[in-house]
Design a protein around this motif. Structure first.
Motif, PDB file in Angstrom:
ATOM      1  N   GLN A  44      68.674   8.143   1.610  1.00 18.31           N
ATOM      2  CA  GLN A  44      69.601   8.095   2.741  1.00 18.31           C
ATOM      3  C   GLN A  44      69.824   6.667   3.213  1.00 18.31           C
ATOM      4  O   GLN A  44      70.952   6.280   3.552  1.00 18.31           O
ATOM      5  CB  GLN A  44      69.073   8.932   3.904  1.00 18.31           C
ATOM      6  CG  GLN A  44      70.039   8.938   5.099  1.00 18.31           C
ATOM      7  CD  GLN A  44      69.547   9.762   6.259  1.00 18.31           C
ATOM      8  OE1 GLN A  44      68.722  10.655   6.095  1.00 18.31           O
ATOM      9  NE2 GLN A  44      70.055   9.482   7.459  1.00 18.31           N
ATOM     10  N   ASP A  45      68.758   5.874   3.239  1.00 19.28           N
ATOM     11  CA  ASP A  45      68.864   4.491   3.704  1.00 19.28           C
ATOM     12  C   ASP A  45      69.841   3.683   2.846  1.00 19.28           C
ATOM     13  O   ASP A  45      70.567   2.825   3.346  1.00 19.28           O
ATOM     14  CB  ASP A  45      67.487   3.822   3.682  1.00 19.28           C
ATOM     15  CG  ASP A  45      67.233   3.003   4.937  1.00 19.28           C
ATOM     16  OD1 ASP A  45      68.089   3.026   5.844  1.00 19.28           O
ATOM     17  OD2 ASP A  45      66.196   2.331   5.007  1.00 19.28           O
ATOM     18  N   ALA A  46      69.855   3.960   1.531  1.00 18.19           N
ATOM     19  CA  ALA A  46      70.789   3.247   0.643  1.00 18.19           C
ATOM     20  C   ALA A  46      72.234   3.520   1.063  1.00 18.19           C
ATOM     21  O   ALA A  46      73.067   2.600   1.100  1.00 18.19           O
ATOM     22  CB  ALA A  46      70.566   3.691  -0.801  1.00 18.19           C
ATOM     23  N   LEU A  47      72.528   4.775   1.397  1.00 20.29           N
ATOM     24  CA  LEU A  47      73.877   5.126   1.853  1.00 20.29           C
ATOM     25  C   LEU A  47      74.195   4.461   3.183  1.00 20.29           C
ATOM     26  O   LEU A  47      75.294   3.914   3.368  1.00 20.29           O
ATOM     27  CB  LEU A  47      73.994   6.650   1.985  1.00 20.29           C
ATOM     28  CG  LEU A  47      75.279   7.189   2.625  1.00 20.29           C
ATOM     29  CD1 LEU A  47      76.505   6.771   1.820  1.00 20.29           C
ATOM     30  CD2 LEU A  47      75.209   8.711   2.771  1.00 20.29           C
ATOM     31  N   MET A  48      73.253   4.469   4.122  1.00 19.66           N
ATOM     32  CA  MET A  48      73.494   3.909   5.452  1.00 19.66           C
ATOM     33  C   MET A  48      73.805   2.413   5.373  1.00 19.66           C
ATOM     34  O   MET A  48      74.711   1.902   6.042  1.00 19.66           O
ATOM     35  CB  MET A  48      72.291   4.152   6.359  1.00 19.66           C
ATOM     36  CG  MET A  48      71.881   5.617   6.510  1.00 19.66           C
ATOM     37  SD  MET A  48      73.171   6.712   7.130  1.00 19.66           S
ATOM     38  CE  MET A  48      73.279   6.161   8.828  1.00 19.66           C
ATOM     39  N   LYS A  49      73.045   1.699   4.552  1.00 18.64           N
ATOM     40  CA  LYS A  49      73.263   0.242   4.429  1.00 18.64           C
ATOM     41  C   LYS A  49      74.611  -0.066   3.777  1.00 18.64           C
ATOM     42  O   LYS A  49      75.289  -1.023   4.167  1.00 18.64           O
ATOM     43  CB  LYS A  49      72.110  -0.391   3.645  1.00 18.64           C
ATOM     44  CG  LYS A  49      70.823  -0.512   4.461  1.00 18.64           C
ATOM     45  CD  LYS A  49      69.727  -1.245   3.722  1.00 18.64           C
ATOM     46  CE  LYS A  49      69.095  -0.393   2.678  1.00 18.64           C
ATOM     47  NZ  LYS A  49      67.872  -0.998   2.098  1.00 18.64           N
ATOM     48  N   GLU A  50      74.993   0.748   2.808  1.00 17.08           N
ATOM     49  CA  GLU A  50      76.287   0.504   2.167  1.00 17.08           C
ATOM     50  C   GLU A  50      77.435   0.803   3.122  1.00 17.08           C
ATOM     51  O   GLU A  50      78.461   0.103   3.119  1.00 17.08           O
ATOM     52  CB  GLU A  50      76.418   1.353   0.902  1.00 17.08           C
ATOM     53  CG  GLU A  50      77.681   1.079   0.088  1.00 17.08           C
ATOM     54  CD  GLU A  50      77.792  -0.363  -0.385  1.00 17.08           C
ATOM     55  OE1 GLU A  50      78.937  -0.839  -0.573  1.00 17.08           O
ATOM     56  OE2 GLU A  50      76.748  -1.024  -0.576  1.00 17.08           O
ATOM     57  N   LEU A  51      77.289   1.809   3.963  1.00 18.42           N
ATOM     58  CA  LEU A  51      78.301   2.075   4.987  1.00 18.42           C
ATOM     59  C   LEU A  51      78.439   0.884   5.927  1.00 18.42           C
ATOM     60  O   LEU A  51      79.548   0.527   6.337  1.00 18.42           O
ATOM     61  CB  LEU A  51      77.920   3.329   5.784  1.00 18.42           C
ATOM     62  CG  LEU A  51      78.125   4.673   5.061  1.00 18.42           C
ATOM     63  CD1 LEU A  51      77.387   5.785   5.790  1.00 18.42           C
ATOM     64  CD2 LEU A  51      79.607   5.007   4.928  1.00 18.42           C
ATOM     65  N   LYS A  65      59.857   0.645   8.208  1.00 17.91           N
ATOM     66  CA  LYS A  65      60.536  -0.620   8.473  1.00 17.91           C
ATOM     67  C   LYS A  65      61.440  -0.971   7.305  1.00 17.91           C
ATOM     68  O   LYS A  65      61.177  -0.614   6.157  1.00 17.91           O
ATOM     69  CB  LYS A  65      59.509  -1.741   8.692  1.00 17.91           C
ATOM     70  CG  LYS A  65      58.705  -1.585   9.972  1.00 17.91           C
ATOM     71  CD  LYS A  65      57.748  -2.751  10.149  1.00 17.91           C
ATOM     72  CE  LYS A  65      56.959  -2.584  11.454  1.00 17.91           C
ATOM     73  NZ  LYS A  65      55.988  -3.693  11.650  1.00 17.91           N
ATOM     74  N   GLU A  66      62.500  -1.690   7.614  1.00 16.16           N
ATOM     75  CA  GLU A  66      63.467  -2.090   6.597  1.00 16.16           C
ATOM     76  C   GLU A  66      63.609  -3.607   6.622  1.00 16.16           C
ATOM     77  O   GLU A  66      64.188  -4.168   7.555  1.00 16.16           O
ATOM     78  CB  GLU A  66      64.819  -1.420   6.846  1.00 16.16           C
ATOM     79  CG  GLU A  66      65.918  -1.820   5.892  1.00 16.16           C
ATOM     80  CD  GLU A  66      65.515  -1.626   4.447  1.00 16.16           C
ATOM     81  OE1 GLU A  66      65.498  -2.635   3.714  1.00 16.16           O
ATOM     82  OE2 GLU A  66      65.210  -0.501   4.062  1.00 16.16           O
ATOM     83  N   PRO A  67      63.040  -4.310   5.613  1.00 17.63           N
ATOM     84  CA  PRO A  67      63.089  -5.775   5.635  1.00 17.63           C
ATOM     85  C   PRO A  67      64.475  -6.357   5.399  1.00 17.63           C
ATOM     86  O   PRO A  67      64.782  -7.453   5.851  1.00 17.63           O
ATOM     87  CB  PRO A  67      62.127  -6.166   4.497  1.00 17.63           C
ATOM     88  CG  PRO A  67      62.123  -4.982   3.583  1.00 17.63           C
ATOM     89  CD  PRO A  67      62.314  -3.788   4.452  1.00 17.63           C
ATOM     90  N   GLU A  68      65.347  -5.615   4.693  1.00 15.26           N
ATOM     91  CA  GLU A  68      66.670  -6.148   4.356  1.00 15.26           C
ATOM     92  C   GLU A  68      67.565  -6.188   5.594  1.00 15.26           C
ATOM     93  O   GLU A  68      67.703  -5.201   6.313  1.00 15.26           O
ATOM     94  CB  GLU A  68      67.319  -5.289   3.272  1.00 15.26           C
ATOM     95  CG  GLU A  68      68.657  -5.835   2.787  1.00 15.26           C
ATOM     96  CD  GLU A  68      69.271  -4.972   1.709  1.00 15.26           C
ATOM     97  OE1 GLU A  68      70.320  -5.355   1.177  1.00 15.26           O
ATOM     98  OE2 GLU A  68      68.706  -3.904   1.394  1.00 15.26           O
ATOM     99  N   GLN A  69      68.165  -7.331   5.845  1.00 15.82           N
ATOM    100  CA  GLN A  69      69.069  -7.505   6.975  1.00 15.82           C
ATOM    101  C   GLN A  69      70.511  -7.339   6.499  1.00 15.82           C
ATOM    102  O   GLN A  69      70.960  -8.043   5.597  1.00 15.82           O
ATOM    103  CB  GLN A  69      68.883  -8.903   7.599  1.00 15.82           C
ATOM    104  CG  GLN A  69      67.475  -9.158   8.130  1.00 15.82           C
ATOM    105  CD  GLN A  69      67.119  -8.226   9.267  1.00 15.82           C
ATOM    106  OE1 GLN A  69      67.899  -7.990  10.187  1.00 15.82           O
ATOM    107  NE2 GLN A  69      65.900  -7.675   9.214  1.00 15.82           N
ATOM    108  N   VAL A  70      71.226  -6.391   7.097  1.00 14.22           N
ATOM    109  CA  VAL A  70      72.612  -6.114   6.729  1.00 14.22           C
ATOM    110  C   VAL A  70      73.463  -6.173   7.995  1.00 14.22           C
ATOM    111  O   VAL A  70      73.098  -5.578   9.018  1.00 14.22           O
ATOM    112  CB  VAL A  70      72.740  -4.710   6.088  1.00 14.22           C
ATOM    113  CG1 VAL A  70      74.190  -4.400   5.743  1.00 14.22           C
ATOM    114  CG2 VAL A  70      71.862  -4.608   4.846  1.00 14.22           C
ATOM    115  N   PRO A  71      74.587  -6.869   7.967  1.00 15.98           N
ATOM    116  CA  PRO A  71      75.483  -6.890   9.137  1.00 15.98           C
ATOM    117  C   PRO A  71      75.926  -5.472   9.510  1.00 15.98           C
ATOM    118  O   PRO A  71      76.125  -4.620   8.637  1.00 15.98           O
ATOM    119  CB  PRO A  71      76.664  -7.743   8.665  1.00 15.98           C
ATOM    120  CG  PRO A  71      76.113  -8.574   7.550  1.00 15.98           C
ATOM    121  CD  PRO A  71      75.079  -7.740   6.879  1.00 15.98           C
ATOM    122  N   ASN A  72      76.082  -5.230  10.795  1.00 13.29           N
ATOM    123  CA  ASN A  72      76.511  -3.932  11.336  1.00 13.29           C
ATOM    124  C   ASN A  72      75.462  -2.831  11.172  1.00 13.29           C
ATOM    125  O   ASN A  72      75.754  -1.660  11.409  1.00 13.29           O
ATOM    126  CB  ASN A  72      77.816  -3.436  10.669  1.00 13.29           C
ATOM    127  CG  ASN A  72      78.963  -4.402  10.853  1.00 13.29           C
ATOM    128  OD1 ASN A  72      79.105  -5.008  11.900  1.00 13.29           O
ATOM    129  ND2 ASN A  72      79.763  -4.550   9.805  1.00 13.29           N
TER     130      ASN A  72
END
Length: 539
Positions: A44-51, A65-72
């Motif tokens: 699910q997290d992969a989909l959320m980050k791509e959105l 925790k999610e170390p990757e920083q993604v805008p929005n």
């Protein structure tokens, strides 16, 4: 000067026209996944980050925790791991949550290693597991962070959640938004029942029985009995989820549990017909097998990259997934594994949850958490030793890496049975693991070219799609939002009960009417015969 001002004006007007259209397509999406199994959250997290990368405003709530920083992309971590809590810590946590009926603590890892692939043991364990799965839901939904999200004035256009999160549906009612489910494995009855998806017993092997197609008559008999077992699991699942839902969302203030559960707009299934039995789907079921796999691998951490790059004979990746702690493997099996690794030329990366491993060979690297998909993408990886989780199998297939499979529980035996049948995996039962059997499995897969040839061929099938799994998921996610839940996709059978959906009431009616008609005909004939006999007697 006039021309310059005219150009500026035109550019400004174009910007003003384009900007609202862009803003209109930027939706607010909330994700909540309380699963104790991190592999479920990863998909699910992969989909959320791509959105979020595609300009949507995304909030994701999970225990990790999610170390990757993604805008929005806003990540809210509410840690809670009931699989590994000590008894004292578990008791304190449950008291703090003020549960009416707190679950009994179990040590999941030790229980699985003790009862690996024992069907009866898993049946006995299920009630405790299902009850324990509700504990993170209580903590998450009662947290200040989630309560603050609910009160945000902007609201949300969509709620995305995973399986084992039914109680979360109450949030969708508060936010007045549709729901999408991300199912991290092939659909079970408990998921199919949300949208009325059919499960033909004659052609779809039960996920818990280890059967593959085509099934013989005897296997279809076994599969038929498995249907009733899965229905019992479905009832038990809904019992604990309903209990949690009604405690968090009182019936006098919120819709009934079954009403919200049957209001799911779409289910993403992390399954693909090339790596399992093809099956029928209603429009609200969408296959996105390999959703977590990246089109372009991320750079590896420096120490892992150097370890793989420097391996002249290649690298073996060894992981038992996110639910099982390798440090809990019984000592005799650890000794057999280490002795096997000591006698091979390849380097090994082992997902190991502690920093201590006595008698560790020099060719073994321990990593407590690893970027599995990115490692399997490296051309120097020759073999993947794993437990048979569907996500790991999909990643190995995508990257063309053969497998040595050691199934432990759940759907893992049937997943690996299918892969073994396809010719790119060697399956070794955990209870039969010795230096001799483990060495034989590794050496056969490494040195028999058929394993790698088969996986390379099947990898091309798995990759050959009109859209990537991620593009498919993004399209349907935005489709559901654009069409306010896309109610027109809903299969009418989803709103029928078992008797209606299988026309048992119609068949019963036909049977009764047939009996009545034949009875009427019989009575008429007997009456006519009596009349005829009576006339003959009078004559």
């Amino acid at each position: 000067m006039v021309i310059r001002e005219l150009v500026v004006t035109l550019v400004t007007l174009c910007f003003l026209v384009i900007l609202p259209a862009h803003q209109a397509s930027a939706y607010r999406i909330l994700g909540i996944n309380t699963s104790p199994s991190r592999s479920n959250v990863i998909v699910q997290d992969a989909l959320m980050k791509e959105l979020a990368r595609r300009s949507h405003h995304v909030t994701m709530v999970s225990p990790y925790k999610e170390p990757e920083q993604v805008p929005n992309y806003r990540k809210i971590t509410i840690p809670f791991d009931p699989w590994v809590l000590g008894k004292v810590a578990a008791h304190k946590a449950l008291v703090m949550l003020q549960l009416t009926n707190p679950p009994v603590y179990i040590d999941f890892t030790k229980t699985i290693f003790k009862n690996a692939n024992s069907g009866w043991a898993m049946i006995q364990l299920l009630p405790k597991l299902l009850q324990q799965n509700t504990v993170p839901i209580y903590k998450t939904l009662r947290s200040q962070e989630v309560q603050s999200i609910i009160e945000e004035p902007e609201g949300y256009d969509l709620l995305i959640t995973g399986i084992m999160n039914d109680a979360v549906f109450g949030i969708s009612h508060i936010l007045k938004c549709p729901v999408i489910i991300v199912c991290s494995n092939a659909p079970m009855v408990v998921v199919n029942s949300m949208v009325g998806n059919p499960t033909p017993i004659s052609t779809i092997p039960n996920i818990m029985l280890g059967l593959t197609n085509p099934m013989s008559f005897g296997q279809r008999v076994v599969n038929f009995s498995g249907f009733f077992l899965e229905e019992a699991f479905n009832i038990m699942w809904k019992y604990y989820q309903r209990k949690a839902y009604e405690e968090l969302f009182p019936p006098d203030q919120f819709p009934a549990y079954d009403e919200l559960r049957s209001n799911v707009s779409l289910v993403f299934v992390n399954h693909h017909f090339t790596k399992g039995s093809p099956r029928p789907y209603v429009p609200t079921m969408v296959e996105v097998g390999g959703l977590q796999i990246k089109d372009k691998p991320s750079p590896l951490p420096g120490d892992i990259r150097q370890w793989i790059d420097g391996a002249e004979e290649g690298v073996i990746l060894f992981s038992l997934g996110t639910n099982l702690l390798s440090s809990s493997i019984p000592p005799e099996f650890v000794s057999a594994i280490l002795e096997t690794f000591r006698n091979i030329k390849q380097r090994v990366i082992w997902k190991w949850d502690t920093q201590d491993m006595p008698n560790k060979p020099a060719n073994v690297m321990l990593v407590d958490w690893l970027p599995q998909d990115d490692i399997l993408a490296h051309p120097n990886v020759r073999l993947f030793i794993m437990h048979g989780g569907l996500g790991g199998i999909a990643e190995a297939l995508f990257h063309g890496v053969p497998i040595v499979g050691i199934p432990m529980f759940g759907d893992q035996p049937v997943n690996l049975a299918q892969v073994e049948k396809e010719g790119w995996a060697y399956v070794l039962q955990y209870t039969e693991l010795t230096v001799e059997t483990f060495s034989k499995a590794i050496n056969e897969v490494l040195h028999d070219p058929r394993y790698r040839e088969n996986v390379k061929r099947l990898s091309q099938l798995f990759r050959d799609r009109p859209q990537s799994a991620m593009d498919t998921a993004i399209y349907w996610t935005e489709y559901v939002i654009r069409h306010k839940g896309a109610r027109h996709l809903r299969y009418p059978g989803a709103d029928m009960n078992f008797i209606q959906r299988h026309s048992l009431d119609v068949l019963g009616f036909i049977a009764i009417m047939t009996i009545v008609i034949f009875k009427a005909i019989s009575l008429s004939c007997r009456w006519c015969c009596r009349r005829s006999v009576a006339k003959l007697k009078k004559q």
